[in-house]
Structures are given as C-alpha cells and as structure tokens.
Design an enzyme around this catalytic site. Structure first.
Site, PDB file in Angstrom:
ATOM      1  N   CYS A 101      27.253  48.288  36.574  1.00 38.38           N
ATOM      2  CA  CYS A 101      26.263  48.577  35.521  1.00 38.38           C
ATOM      3  C   CYS A 101      25.232  49.573  36.051  1.00 38.38           C
ATOM      4  CB  CYS A 101      25.590  47.273  35.109  1.00 38.38           C
ATOM      5  SG  CYS A 101      24.136  47.497  34.089  1.00 38.38           S
ATOM      6  N   CYS A 105      21.036  52.203  29.971  1.00 39.11           N
ATOM      7  CA  CYS A 105      21.357  52.255  28.536  1.00 39.11           C
ATOM      8  C   CYS A 105      20.423  51.411  27.689  1.00 39.11           C
ATOM      9  CB  CYS A 105      22.781  51.778  28.308  1.00 39.11           C
ATOM     10  SG  CYS A 105      23.918  52.240  29.596  1.00 39.11           S
ATOM     11  N   THR A 192      18.154  43.852  32.720  1.00 32.69           N
ATOM     12  CA  THR A 192      18.967  44.817  33.458  1.00 32.69           C
ATOM     13  C   THR A 192      18.094  45.937  34.012  1.00 32.69           C
ATOM     14  OG1 THR A 192      20.796  44.332  31.970  1.00 32.69           O
ATOM     15  CG2 THR A 192      20.943  46.374  33.217  1.00 32.69           C
ATOM     16  N   GLU A 261      19.898  42.408  37.674  1.00 29.22           N
ATOM     17  CA  GLU A 261      19.360  41.598  36.575  1.00 29.22           C
ATOM     18  C   GLU A 261      18.166  40.816  37.099  1.00 29.22           C
ATOM     19  OE1 GLU A 261      20.675  41.894  33.579  1.00 29.22           O
ATOM     20  OE2 GLU A 261      22.436  43.034  34.217  1.00 29.22           O
ATOM     21  N   HIS A 296      23.514  48.543  21.457  1.00 31.72           N
ATOM     22  CA  HIS A 296      23.944  48.075  22.777  1.00 31.72           C
ATOM     23  C   HIS A 296      25.387  47.562  22.744  1.00 31.72           C
ATOM     24  CE1 HIS A 296      22.886  47.864  26.866  1.00 31.72           C
ATOM     25  NE2 HIS A 296      23.027  46.564  26.979  1.00 31.72           N
ATOM     26  N   TYR A 300      28.809  49.062  25.123  1.00 31.22           N
ATOM     27  CA  TYR A 300      29.841  48.374  25.900  1.00 31.22           C
ATOM     28  C   TYR A 300      31.234  48.965  25.677  1.00 31.22           C
ATOM     29  CZ  TYR A 300      26.795  44.768  27.753  1.00 31.22           C
ATOM     30  OH  TYR A 300      25.825  44.105  28.466  1.00 31.22           O
ATOM     31  N   CYS A 303      30.653  51.835  28.720  1.00 30.41           N
ATOM     32  CA  CYS A 303      30.475  51.490  30.144  1.00 30.41           C
ATOM     33  C   CYS A 303      31.584  50.587  30.658  1.00 30.41           C
ATOM     34  CB  CYS A 303      29.099  50.862  30.377  1.00 30.41           C
ATOM     35  SG  CYS A 303      28.936  49.138  29.880  1.00 30.41           S
ATOM     36  N   GLU A 451      28.878  39.990  32.135  1.00 30.60           N
ATOM     37  CA  GLU A 451      28.078  40.817  31.238  1.00 30.60           C
ATOM     38  C   GLU A 451      28.875  41.197  29.990  1.00 30.60           C
ATOM     39  OE1 GLU A 451      26.489  44.538  32.730  1.00 30.60           O
ATOM     40  OE2 GLU A 451      24.512  43.867  32.102  1.00 30.60           O
TER      41      GLU A 451
HETATM   42 FE1  SF4 Z   1      24.776  48.175  32.011  1.00 29.30          FE
HETATM   43 FE2  SF4 Z   1      26.709  48.739  30.280  1.00 29.30          FE
HETATM   44 FE3  SF4 Z   1      24.399  47.675  29.428  1.00 29.30          FE
HETATM   45 FE4  SF4 Z   1      24.570  50.230  30.322  1.00 29.30          FE
HETATM   46  S1  SF4 Z   1      25.559  49.347  28.480  1.00 29.30           S
HETATM   47  S2  SF4 Z   1      22.980  48.750  30.795  1.00 29.30           S
HETATM   48  S3  SF4 Z   1      26.028  50.009  31.990  1.00 29.30           S
HETATM   49  S4  SF4 Z   1      25.927  46.719  30.758  1.00 29.30           S
HETATM   50 FE    FE Z   2      24.015  44.938  29.583  1.00 24.41          FE
END
Ligand code: SF4
Ligand code: FE
Length: 487
Positions: A101, A105, A192, A261, A296, A300, A303, A451
């Site tokens: 991660c 984001c 995060t 985290e 968000h 996902y 990422c 996650e």
């Molecule tokens: Fe982390 Fe993915 Fe959330 Fe970005 S979208 S903060 S990489 S878990």
């Molecule tokens: Fe996240």
C-alpha cells in the site's frame, strides 16, 4: 512547490514539528529514520519520484482544474472520465512498483469527496464551505501534500448511535466552540499512512441524525498539530525490518517497501474556522461518506491489481525456479490468477468509465459499479494468494532463516538442499519464497489480503449499497412485461 521529488518529500517530513508516535512500546522521536516506518515512507516517496519519470508523467500528473498548473495526480480534483481511468491506471502502476500500500490515495479520494459535498451543502444552506475548501485544495496542490483521509471512528458499541455511547470519544466530535474555530476530540482507526502525512482531512464515519450534530464535523489539521497522538499499527513479521543485515533483508521478502496503519487520537485539537468544511450539517454526512467510499472502492480496482501482478509474477518465477513451469496445471493456475486479477481491473475501469460530472464540477465514479468492484476485491485476492501458495510449495513457511547462510557451518548445507533448478542459486530461490511469504502472510499481506477485505469498508458495507442501488422494482417490471403479466 509543485511536484516534489521523493527525497524532497522525505525532507518535508523531517521539517514537520515533533509528532507524538508510539511504536512497539516506545516513543519514536525520529520516524523518518526508523526502519519499520521508513519502509512505508519509501512507498509514498514513489508517488513523487514516478511523477518525474518521463514514461509515467501522463499518468502521475494532471492539469489542475483550480489553477491550470501541472500537479501530482494524488492532489487532483478529477476533471473528466479519462482522469478517473488514469487514476486507476496510476494506482496499478504503483502497486506493481512497491508490492504494498502506497497510502496516498485516501487523501486524493477525500479531496474529491469533500469538494463535491461542500458545494452541495453551500447550495442548500448558504454556507461558504466550498470556497474555503477550494483555498485548502489549492494549497494542497501547491505544496504537493500527502493528506491522510480520516474517516473510520473506533465506534464503540455498534448497536448505539454516536450520541448514545457511554464514552462520547469513540466518535470524533466537537468538544468545544470558540469564535475562531472548534476543538475536536476522539480518534480514528486504521489510518493509512497517517505518520507519513502532512495533513489530516477528517470526515464523519457514517450518516448522522439530528441528535448527532456534534459528530457531523469535517475539517483539516496539520499532522503535527498539538494534541495528536499516533499509535503505530503492529503488523506480522514487522521485527524482521529491525534486522538491518543483508540476511534480514532476505527474510523481509520486500526489504524496501511497506505499508502503514495507525490509531490516531485527537485530544482537544483546535481547528480554525478556515479549515472547517462541515460543522453540524448532519444531513450531508451520508453524501460525504458514500462518495468517499465510492472513490476509495474504485481505488482498490487499481492498487490491488498492481500488487496482484506481483503475485502472478512471483508464481511464474517460483514455478521456474522449482522446475515445474511447463506443467499444464501450473499454466492453468496462472491463467486463473490473471483472469481474476483482470476482472478486478475491469471493475476499476468500468466504474470510472461510467462516472459522471457532479454539480460541483469534478467527476464521481459510478457508485454501484464501484461497490461491485470492491465487493470482488474482498474475494478474488484470497483466491489469487491461495493459488500462489499452491504453486510455491510449502517452503515459503518452513524455510530456515537467512542467517543460516551467514554461518560457515551451515551455509553449504542450506545451499545444497534448498536449491531448485541448476541455473538459479538457492539464495535467489529463498528470496522469492520470502517475497511470497510477505505478500500472502506477512506485512504486505495486510495491504493485499486484510485490506482487500476491510479497507474502504468491509464486505457488508458494499452489500448494503448494492442492495440500495440494485433497482429490483425495475427488474421485476422487465420480467413481468416479458411474461405478459399486467399488474
Ligand atoms: Fe493503500 Fe490501495 Fe488504499 Fe491506496 S487505495 S491507500 S494503495 S489500500
Ligand atoms: Fe486502504
């Protein structure tokens, strides 16, 4: 300064005022140099460095809708459907590069959600939050900030509303008001990249009723504001990062990059009026939460797909090292992993392609499709990881420590018995096995598996949204019409 480089970002963290951070029972005075924290900083630094790479500039940067300047996409208010798609592609790229991660984001998603919500609050109630927020967003762009999008409260007894809790602090709330601003108290969990941020953009965690007006607060504070305490999350195998020898690096699996985290406690933190973007307008909390969650959940689909690419690469590599890459069942498992991973990507792209302009002017993803995306993310990475573990064989959990390679008494024995095909050294094979351990059981597994399950909302949160948006009545009409049923 627009478009910092990675080293400038790290320097900017050093320039913050002192942060009160606890990790493994100790107060950490210098987070930037701490090996556990530094790995997570390295992941964020990539979001800066790749913006200077000519090959990736088109993905990593954007033209600001507020100033027309070129800015890092992580500070961007999406101005087209193409922007939404580029966001997902950028996230896939970064997931591929760090295998974990990269944290930045949540701030991008919060910026976009607060931008559209403040516009809608002002339109209905005559407040001036939106112009304030535009000033804030311009500063974020100009200073190339990492913003911690703070949404999830500890929540205490889940059967009770915020104002019914025995301890009011389990939801962030307004604990005092002055002419100049408000004082907030409470905490946010699962934050995060909180320690790696310049700012916290605090949002309510759920739709609030009239009796919960003091909990309907959206505001921004600097990461070094007085009254904030950080409790750094403990993750599996984290002590391996404290062993700074080469052997320690081998046993880490992914020695350079990590995630982060934190539990962040706000103990009477003052927020000036200029940084308040919602103050008691509880009827807009739902809109803010739903739009942030949709952005968000889209994220996902980028990422986790990038990290999925690393898992597929690790599966193919260890199969080669083991001498089984030509076996038909291995080939078929790689196809299955790719099918699952690209299905997640398709969802990320689809909810972006179906996105639309909001009344505020920025673009929002299709909320139903973003929830479908994240619901799939709660499942498919587990199957991808299962297939990787299957292909790897059991050694990724039974392998002796790399310290045995340093000991002259044991090195030759380890090399003799842990070798695979002739062309590959036992050490390289062990490194790949440790990466597989990291991705499916260790620190990166927090970012890839746990996650995927709980980040951006646990599976049931998406199912509630899917149920709400599935338009069953329309679908019943379709069926009845074909069956020639009139009522
Ligand atoms: Fe982390 Fe993915 Fe959330 Fe970005 S979208 S903060 S990489 S878990
Ligand atoms: Fe996240």
């Amino acid at each position: 300064m627009v478009l910092m480089k990675g080293n400038e970002y790290i320097e900017s963290l050093r320039k913050r005022g002192p942060l009160k951070i606890f990790l493994l029972g100790e107060r950490i005075e210098n987070p930037v140099e701490h090996p556990i924290i530094r790995a997570s900083i390295n992941s964020v630094a990539l979001t800066y460095d790749l913006a200077h790479d000519p090959e990736y500039r088109g993905l990593m940067t954007a033209k600001s809708r507020l100033t027309g300047k070129t800015i890092n996409r992580f500070c961007h208010l999406h101005s087209s459907v193409e922007d939404l798609q580029k966001k997902v592609k950028m996230q896939r790229l970064l997931g591929q590069r760090c295998g974990t991660c990269f944290q930045r984001c949540v701030g991008m998603d919060a910026l976009n959600a607060v931008f559209l919500t403040t516009y809608e609050i002002d339109k209905k109630t005559g407040t001036d939050y939106h112009q304030r927020f535009i000033r804030y967003a311009k500063e974020a762009e100009a200073k190339d900030w990492v913003i911690d999008g703070c949404m999830t409260d500890p929540k205490g007894d889940r059967s009770k509303r915020p104002s019914e809790q025995r301890d009011k602090d389990v939801y962030v709330h307004i604990a005092g008001r002055t002419d100049d601003g408000v004082v907030i108290r409470g905490a946010k969990v699962h934050q995060t990249g909180a320690v790696n941020s310049h700012q916290h953009l605090i949002m309510p965690t759920l739709a609030m009723r009239n009796e919960d007006k003091d909990y309907a607060i959206c505001c921004a504070i600097p990461a070094d504001a007085k009254g904030i305490t950080y409790f750094y999350g403990r993750q599996s195998s984290d002590l391996r990062r404290l062993d700074e020898s080469t052997e320690g690096d081998i046993d880490c699996g992914n020695p350079v990059y990590g995630g982060q985290e934190c539990l962040v406690v706000f103990d009477d933190v003052f927020v000036p009026n200029e940084r308040i973007f919602m103050n008691g307008e509880n009827e807009f909390c739902g809109r803010l939460v739903d739009s942030f969650a949709a952005y968000h959940r889209q994220s996902y689909g980028g990422c986790k797909v990038g990290v999925g690419d690393v898992l597929i690469g690790a599966a193919a590599t260890i199969a080669e090292y083991n001498g089984v890459s030509k076996a038909s069942h291995i080939q078929d498992k790689l196809v299955e992993m790719t099918h699952l991973n690209e299905t997640l990507y398709s969802c990320g792209i689809a909810c972006s392609a179906a996105g639309e302009q909001t009344p505020a002017g920025n673009y929002l993803v299709d909320i139903l499709l973003a929830n479908i995306c994240k619901q799939n993310v709660t499942r498919f990475p587990y199957e991808i990881a299962r297939l990787l573990q299957d292909i790897a064989g059991g050694l990724f959990v039974t392998c002796p420590s790399a310290k045995e390679l340093r000991n002259p008494e044991t090195r030759e024995i380890i090399e003799k018995y842990l070798v695979g095909v002739d062309e590959v050294s036992a050490i390289d094979r062990i490194k790949m096995l440790r990466l597989i351990e990291n991705l499916t059981l260790g620190r990166a597994a927090v970012g890839y598996l746990a996650e995927s399950m709980h980040g951006a909302g646990s599976p049931q949160a998406q199912r509630i949204m899917i149920g709400r948006m599935s338009n069953i009545e329309e679908k019943k009409k379709l069926a009845k019409s074909l069956a020639n049923i009139q009522s």
